[in-house]
Design a protein around this motif. Structure first.
Motif, short mmCIF file in Angstrom:
data_model
loop_
_atom_site.label_atom_id
_atom_site.label_comp_id
_atom_site.label_asym_id
_atom_site.label_seq_id
_atom_site.Cartn_x
_atom_site.Cartn_y
_atom_site.Cartn_z
N ASP A 78 3.06 8.50 4.89
CA ASP A 78 1.89 7.79 4.35
C ASP A 78 2.35 6.43 3.84
O ASP A 78 2.90 6.31 2.74
CB ASP A 78 1.27 8.63 3.23
N ALA A 79 2.12 5.40 4.63
CA ALA A 79 2.58 4.05 4.28
C ALA A 79 1.89 3.52 3.03
O ALA A 79 2.53 2.88 2.20
CB ALA A 79 2.38 3.09 5.45
N MET A 97 0.15 -3.48 7.53
CA MET A 97 -0.25 -4.09 8.79
C MET A 97 -0.42 -2.98 9.81
O MET A 97 0.50 -2.21 10.04
CB MET A 97 0.83 -5.07 9.27
N ALA A 98 -1.61 -2.90 10.41
CA ALA A 98 -1.87 -1.90 11.45
C ALA A 98 -1.85 -2.63 12.79
O ALA A 98 -2.80 -3.33 13.14
CB ALA A 98 -3.20 -1.21 11.21
N PHE A 99 -0.76 -2.46 13.52
CA PHE A 99 -0.63 -3.08 14.83
C PHE A 99 -1.31 -2.26 15.91
O PHE A 99 -1.64 -2.76 16.97
CB PHE A 99 0.86 -3.26 15.20
N ASP A 100 -1.46 -0.97 15.62
CA ASP A 100 -2.04 -0.03 16.59
C ASP A 100 -2.63 1.11 15.78
O ASP A 100 -2.02 1.56 14.81
CB ASP A 100 -0.92 0.48 17.52
N ASP A 103 -0.79 6.87 15.72
CA ASP A 103 0.27 7.18 14.76
C ASP A 103 1.52 6.39 15.10
O ASP A 103 1.94 6.34 16.25
CB ASP A 103 0.56 8.70 14.80
N GLY A 104 2.09 5.76 14.11
CA GLY A 104 3.28 4.93 14.31
C GLY A 104 2.98 3.45 14.35
O GLY A 104 3.89 2.64 14.41
N GLY A 105 1.70 3.07 14.26
CA GLY A 105 1.33 1.67 14.38
C GLY A 105 1.11 0.93 13.08
O GLY A 105 0.71 -0.23 13.10
N THR A 106 1.36 1.57 11.94
CA THR A 106 1.14 0.93 10.64
C THR A 106 2.48 0.69 9.95
O THR A 106 3.31 1.59 9.90
CB THR A 106 0.23 1.82 9.76
N GLN A 121 7.59 2.16 8.48
CA GLN A 121 6.62 2.58 9.49
C GLN A 121 5.99 3.90 9.08
O GLN A 121 6.68 4.81 8.62
CB GLN A 121 7.32 2.76 10.84
N GLN A 122 4.69 3.98 9.27
CA GLN A 122 3.99 5.23 9.00
C GLN A 122 3.94 6.08 10.27
O GLN A 122 3.46 5.62 11.30
CB GLN A 122 2.56 4.95 8.54
N ILE A 123 4.47 7.30 10.18
CA ILE A 123 4.29 8.30 11.22
C ILE A 123 3.76 9.53 10.51
O ILE A 123 4.51 10.24 9.83
CB ILE A 123 5.59 8.59 12.00
N ARG A 124 2.46 9.75 10.61
CA ARG A 124 1.81 10.83 9.87
C ARG A 124 2.39 12.20 10.21
O ARG A 124 2.42 13.09 9.38
CB ARG A 124 0.30 10.81 10.12
#
Length: 146
Positions: A78-79, A97-100, A103-106, A121-124
């Motif tokens: 949880d970023a 920053m949400a690039f995508d 999952d993995g894009g924040t 990096q957020q990977i839920r």
């Protein structure tokens, strides 16, 4: 053959300030702080990680200029919560920053007192599938005194 990344050397100029930053502000576990007539080495491990960081005065640690390590990546479930925790401890962080949307894009980032930079990096999926199972923690890395 497995190849595991287990230590990243972080070049710093002030060991005391860096210890306070990584232990007290970022919250990494202090594994050991070793001093003798030849060197001073300090190892930290982020909670849940199999890779540690090392700061100190060994020759290999002095080959990089303080602040020259850029973009080392940490992963959290949880970023927003991780950023809030760091900001609450006085760490200056970039905005999320949400690039995508997948999952993995924040991401967000922060830097240590010398300017070494970290990407978070957020990977839920890490919330329910950690890389190191909870039952294995404590046997290596998680604040174990060496």
């Amino acid at each position: 053959m497995d190849w595991t990344l287990e230590v990243v050397i972080v070049p710093v100029s002030d060991l005391a300030a860096s210890i306070a930053f990584y232990r007290d502000q970022v919250g990494f576990a202090l594994d050991h702080d070793t001093t003798n007539e030849h060197m001073h080495v300090v190892q930290f491990t982020p909670h849940g990680s199999g890779c540690s960081i090392v700061i100190g005065t060994m020759p290999s640690q002095n080959e990089m200029a303080p602040g020259s390590l850029k973009g080392v990546q940490l992963v959290v479930a949880d970023a927003a919560a991780a950023r809030e925790e760091l900001v609450g401890r006085g760490v200056e962080c970039s905005e999320l920053m949400a690039f995508d949307e997948r999952d993995g894009g924040t991401f967000f980032g922060f830097s240590d007192p010398d300017g070494n930079s970290w990407a978070v990096q957020q990977i839920r999926a890490r919330a329910h599938t950690p890389l190191i199972p909870l039952e294995a923690r404590g046997r290596f890395g998680e604040g174990v005194e060496l």
